[in-house]
Design an enzyme around this catalytic site. Structure first.
Site, PDB file in Angstrom:
ATOM      1  N   ASP A 145       6.736  -4.412  12.564  1.00  0.00           N
ATOM      2  CA  ASP A 145       7.974  -4.548  11.793  1.00  0.00           C
ATOM      3  C   ASP A 145       9.156  -4.850  12.711  1.00  0.00           C
ATOM      4  O   ASP A 145       9.984  -5.723  12.419  1.00  0.00           O
ATOM      5  CB  ASP A 145       8.257  -3.267  11.002  1.00  0.00           C
ATOM      6  CG  ASP A 145       7.293  -3.059   9.843  1.00  0.00           C
ATOM      7  OD1 ASP A 145       6.307  -3.819   9.757  1.00  0.00           O
ATOM      8  OD2 ASP A 145       7.524  -2.147   9.034  1.00  0.00           O
ATOM      9  N   GLY A 157       0.798  -1.218   0.000  1.00  0.00           N
ATOM     10  CA  GLY A 157       0.000   0.000   0.000  1.00  0.00           C
ATOM     11  C   GLY A 157       0.825   1.259   0.000  1.00  0.00           C
ATOM     12  O   GLY A 157       0.282   2.366  -0.098  1.00  0.00           O
ATOM     13  N   HIS A 158       2.172   1.099   0.108  1.00  0.00           N
ATOM     14  CA  HIS A 158       3.070   2.255   0.121  1.00  0.00           C
ATOM     15  C   HIS A 158       3.921   2.330  -1.147  1.00  0.00           C
ATOM     16  O   HIS A 158       4.928   3.033  -1.172  1.00  0.00           O
ATOM     17  CB  HIS A 158       4.000   2.181   1.339  1.00  0.00           C
ATOM     18  CG  HIS A 158       3.290   2.059   2.644  1.00  0.00           C
ATOM     19  ND1 HIS A 158       2.362   2.981   3.060  1.00  0.00           N
ATOM     20  CD2 HIS A 158       3.358   1.121   3.618  1.00  0.00           C
ATOM     21  CE1 HIS A 158       1.891   2.617   4.243  1.00  0.00           C
ATOM     22  NE2 HIS A 158       2.476   1.485   4.597  1.00  0.00           N
ATOM     23  N   HIS A 210      -0.153   5.140   7.445  1.00  0.00           N
ATOM     24  CA  HIS A 210      -1.263   4.195   7.525  1.00  0.00           C
ATOM     25  C   HIS A 210      -2.561   4.912   7.897  1.00  0.00           C
ATOM     26  O   HIS A 210      -3.561   4.269   8.190  1.00  0.00           O
ATOM     27  CB  HIS A 210      -0.989   3.108   8.564  1.00  0.00           C
ATOM     28  CG  HIS A 210       0.320   2.422   8.398  1.00  0.00           C
ATOM     29  ND1 HIS A 210       1.455   2.813   9.079  1.00  0.00           N
ATOM     30  CD2 HIS A 210       0.683   1.389   7.607  1.00  0.00           C
ATOM     31  CE1 HIS A 210       2.465   2.025   8.726  1.00  0.00           C
ATOM     32  NE2 HIS A 210       2.028   1.168   7.840  1.00  0.00           N
TER      33      HIS A 210
END
Length: 357
Positions: A110, A56-57, A219
């Site tokens: 992460d 999505g990035h 996000h």
């Protein structure tokens, strides 16, 4: 929200399939588990650099796999951290015997998964180190982090460290360089609209037509404040002021220590920008903002930097770390020294960033 997709659950895989077809000369994609890697990997004797995060990035991170940048990237599902088995498999694929540097954005998922991957890789005899990127000045803690979020400086670190690895830096040297890049970078963003995750199908958050969110996360995490819509010059002034006025920032991070063969706490300190600093100015689209509007931001940014005595010697303008179709932008200012400038200028050839080749 209308999107160019088939089934939402196939969004990430089908996107990677298209990328592999489009750039088969540069990259290959493994699907079980999922990771993107250089078509010519492994490169014997070269430190391999791996990064990753939720999809999505794009183009971060998979779009930066190639000569002079990343050796592999691990994409999770949209806005979801990749798993340790993805990172381990990527390390096994690209390890050329000189070790692996994981570049990790400061998000809780992460951090945890990359730490596990480091331990797994080391148990198999692969030297692996982690360096955390935590450059977002907007908020100290957020929905997904303890401390500052990792955003725009990630792209710059991947380019600079990728060049260093290609030029023969050893693992400790590349890790030290990555840490230095992080300490010299500051970022902040603004959202004009929300974005829609394909599996959800509705906007991540509500933002009125006359509102903007200052300090938004990639996000959709809340920023510093929600204010009335302003002109691009006014918005740019607010963003740049938050970077130039940012004071020294100290924190403790966990890094792997090869001498003790374990995790240790490392104290880090970002020093403020100062008059006379040479900088790389990075104006980034959050996905839905056209390049013409980014140049309006850069126009005002350059004016303010001149007034503040900051010398822009390099720039990067475009959609490089996005949040699906979110409208908005982020600004990253990276203080450069001679080493970082030389490595930034080094040739690079990836699907989404290339020059000098």
């Amino acid at each position: 929200m209308k999107k160019l997709i088939n089934q939402p659950e196939n969004f990430v895989r089908e996107s990677l399939e298209g990328m592999a077809v489009a750039h088969g000369d540069l990259i290959k994609v493994n699907y079980e588990p999922t990771f993107v890697y250089r078509a010519d990997a492994p490169i014997q004797g070269k430190v391999a650099i791996i990064s990753g995060g939720g999809s999505g990035h794009e183009p971060m991170h998979a779009g930066f796999v190639g000569d002079g940048m990343l050796d592999a990237a691990c994409p999770g599902e949209v806005f979801t951290s990749p798993t340790p088995d993805q990172m381990l498999a990527a390390a096994q694929q690209v390890d050329g015997g000189a070790g692996i540097l994981y570049i990790v954005k400061n998000y809780s998922g992460d951090l945890m998964n990359f730490e596990m991957a480091t331990e797994l890789a080391r148990s198999e005899g692969i030297r692996t180190l982690n360096i955390i990127i935590d450059d977002d000045v907007a908020v100290k803690d957020s929905l997904y982090t303890q401390g500052r979020r990792g955003v725009g400086t990630t792209v710059l670190a991947e380019k600079i460290c990728g060049a260093a690895a290609k030029q023969g830096y050893d693992l400790q040297q590349v890790a030290s360089l990555c840490r230095k890049v992080n300490l010299h970078g500051r970022s902040v963003g603004v959202a004009l609209s929300s974005c829609t995750v394909p599996m959800k199908g509705t906007p991540t958050f509500a933002l009125g037509d006359d509102e903007i969110e200052l300090g938004i996360g990639i996000h959709g995490e809340p920023g510093r404040e929600r204010v009335a819509m302003k002109s691009v010059d006014e918005i740019t002034e607010i963003l740049v002021e938050s970077l130039t006025d940012d004071t020294a920032y100290s924190r403790t991070v966990r890094e792997w220590n090869e001498a003790t063969e374990g995790w240790v706490d490392v104290e880090l300190l970002n020093k403020p920008l100062q008059k006379g600093d040479r900088i790389l100015a990075f104006v980034n689209s959050m996905g839905g903002t056209p390049i013409s509007e980014l140049y309006l931001v850069y126009r005002k940014l350059a004016e303010i930097c001149e007034q503040e005595g900051l010398q822009i010697v390099r720039n990067l303008i475009g959609p490089y770390i996005t949040s699906l179709e979110m409208q908005g932008c982020s600004i990253t200012l990276l203080k450069l020294d001679d080493e970082m400038l030389r490595l930034w200028d080094a040739p690079v050839k990836t699907p989404s960033l290339r020059w000098g080749m």
